[in-house]
Design a protein around this motif. Structure first.
Motif, short mmCIF file in Angstrom:
data_model
loop_
_atom_site.label_atom_id
_atom_site.label_comp_id
_atom_site.label_asym_id
_atom_site.label_seq_id
_atom_site.Cartn_x
_atom_site.Cartn_y
_atom_site.Cartn_z
N MET A 1 105.79 60.51 16.25
CA MET A 1 105.40 61.25 14.98
C MET A 1 106.42 62.38 14.77
N ASN A 2 106.85 62.93 13.62
CA ASN A 2 107.69 64.00 13.29
C ASN A 2 106.72 64.99 13.15
N ARG A 3 107.08 66.19 13.51
CA ARG A 3 106.52 67.35 13.17
C ARG A 3 107.32 68.14 12.37
N ARG A 4 106.85 68.63 11.02
CA ARG A 4 107.49 69.59 10.05
C ARG A 4 106.82 70.76 9.68
N LEU A 5 107.33 72.04 9.75
CA LEU A 5 106.79 72.91 9.32
C LEU A 5 107.01 73.47 8.13
N ILE A 6 106.23 73.99 7.27
CA ILE A 6 106.23 74.31 5.88
C ILE A 6 105.85 75.93 5.99
N SER A 7 106.94 76.80 5.10
CA SER A 7 106.73 77.97 4.66
C SER A 7 106.46 78.41 3.05
N SER A 8 105.67 79.43 3.03
CA SER A 8 105.70 79.96 1.86
C SER A 8 106.53 81.12 1.56
N GLY A 9 107.40 81.27 2.45
CA GLY A 9 108.23 82.55 2.35
C GLY A 9 107.47 83.90 2.51
N SER A 10 106.31 83.79 2.80
CA SER A 10 105.54 85.03 3.06
C SER A 10 105.93 86.02 4.18
N SER A 11 106.11 87.09 4.14
CA SER A 11 106.64 88.10 5.13
C SER A 11 105.76 87.75 6.43
N PHE A 12 104.16 87.51 6.27
CA PHE A 12 103.10 87.50 7.12
C PHE A 12 103.60 86.11 8.14
N GLU A 13 104.03 85.25 7.75
CA GLU A 13 104.63 84.06 8.61
C GLU A 13 105.81 84.62 9.52
N ARG A 14 106.84 85.27 8.92
CA ARG A 14 107.67 85.58 9.74
C ARG A 14 107.34 86.64 10.57
N ASP A 15 106.62 87.79 10.20
CA ASP A 15 106.14 88.67 10.94
C ASP A 15 105.40 88.42 12.20
N ILE A 16 104.40 87.63 12.00
CA ILE A 16 103.24 87.10 12.88
C ILE A 16 103.72 85.93 13.71
N THR B 1 94.65 80.80 4.15
CA THR B 1 95.27 81.12 3.30
C THR B 1 94.68 82.08 2.42
N THR B 2 95.25 83.23 2.11
CA THR B 2 94.52 84.36 1.34
C THR B 2 94.90 84.27 -0.21
N GLY B 3 94.45 85.33 -0.93
CA GLY B 3 94.72 85.52 -2.37
C GLY B 3 96.07 86.19 -2.64
N PHE B 4 96.96 86.26 -1.61
CA PHE B 4 98.18 87.04 -1.96
C PHE B 4 99.03 86.08 -2.97
N ASN B 5 99.66 86.52 -4.05
CA ASN B 5 100.54 85.95 -4.66
C ASN B 5 101.88 86.05 -3.72
N TYR B 6 102.44 85.34 -3.37
CA TYR B 6 103.53 85.26 -2.40
C TYR B 6 104.77 85.77 -3.11
N ASP B 7 104.91 85.52 -4.56
CA ASP B 7 106.23 85.80 -5.06
C ASP B 7 106.31 87.10 -5.15
N THR B 8 105.17 87.69 -5.57
CA THR B 8 104.99 89.49 -5.90
C THR B 8 104.62 90.10 -4.68
N MET B 9 104.02 89.55 -3.76
CA MET B 9 103.40 89.98 -2.49
C MET B 9 102.25 91.13 -2.94
N THR B 10 101.50 90.51 -3.96
CA THR B 10 100.36 91.43 -4.48
C THR B 10 99.17 90.58 -4.45
N ILE B 11 98.12 91.45 -4.50
CA ILE B 11 96.58 90.75 -4.43
C ILE B 11 95.61 91.29 -5.45
N SER B 12 94.96 90.39 -5.82
CA SER B 12 93.84 90.94 -6.96
C SER B 12 92.64 91.66 -6.09
#
Length: 127
Positions: free
Chosen positions: A1-16, A33-44
């Motif tokens: 089986m192939n294992r593939r990693l998917i990223s949202s581009g969030s800095s959390f993924e890189r930093d953690i 997954t939280t309510g952060f908008n990963y494009d703007t890194m903002t959260i309501s």
């Protein structure tokens, strides 16, 4: 089986050091997954708006894995405040009500005090 990693581009993924999702064969494991908008890194501040954004983020990860919400077989909801669950029910039903995956709801603290909900899903790609 192939294992593939998917990223949202969030800095959390890189930093953690984790992936938004991991595809292993026909299985897709989407990280909490939280309510952060990963494009703007903002959260309501609003838990319902955060819940909607959680599912938008999850849908994006599933799409990269070749899945949809219909492939979700398990979901875990984590909220710091028990009182917030009920206000999120319409959003949860909107995204998963017809799918009806196995579900767990947990009350626990989250990594950032701005986070009011975190959602984790497991999906199995239809053949």
């Amino acid at each position: 089986m192939n294992r593939r990693l998917i990223s949202s581009g969030s800095s959390f993924e890189r930093d953690i050091g984790y992936s938004r999702a991991v595809v292993d064969g026909d299985w897709v494991f989407v990280s909490g997954t939280t309510g952060f908008n990963y494009d703007t890194m903002t959260i309501s501040d609003d838990v319902v708006e955060q819940a909607v954004q959680c599912f938008k983020n999850i849908q994006a990860a599933l799409a990269q894995a070749g899945c949809t919400m219909k492939d979700v077989v398990r979901v875990r909801y984590i909220l710091p405040l028990r009182e917030d669950f009920e206000s999120c029910f319409p959003v949860l039903h909107q995204y998963l009500g017809d799918i009806r995956p196995a579900a767990t709801m947990i009350v626990a603290g989250l990594a950032d005090p701005r986070m009011r909900i975190e959602v984790e899903v497991t999906a199995h790609r239809a053949e």
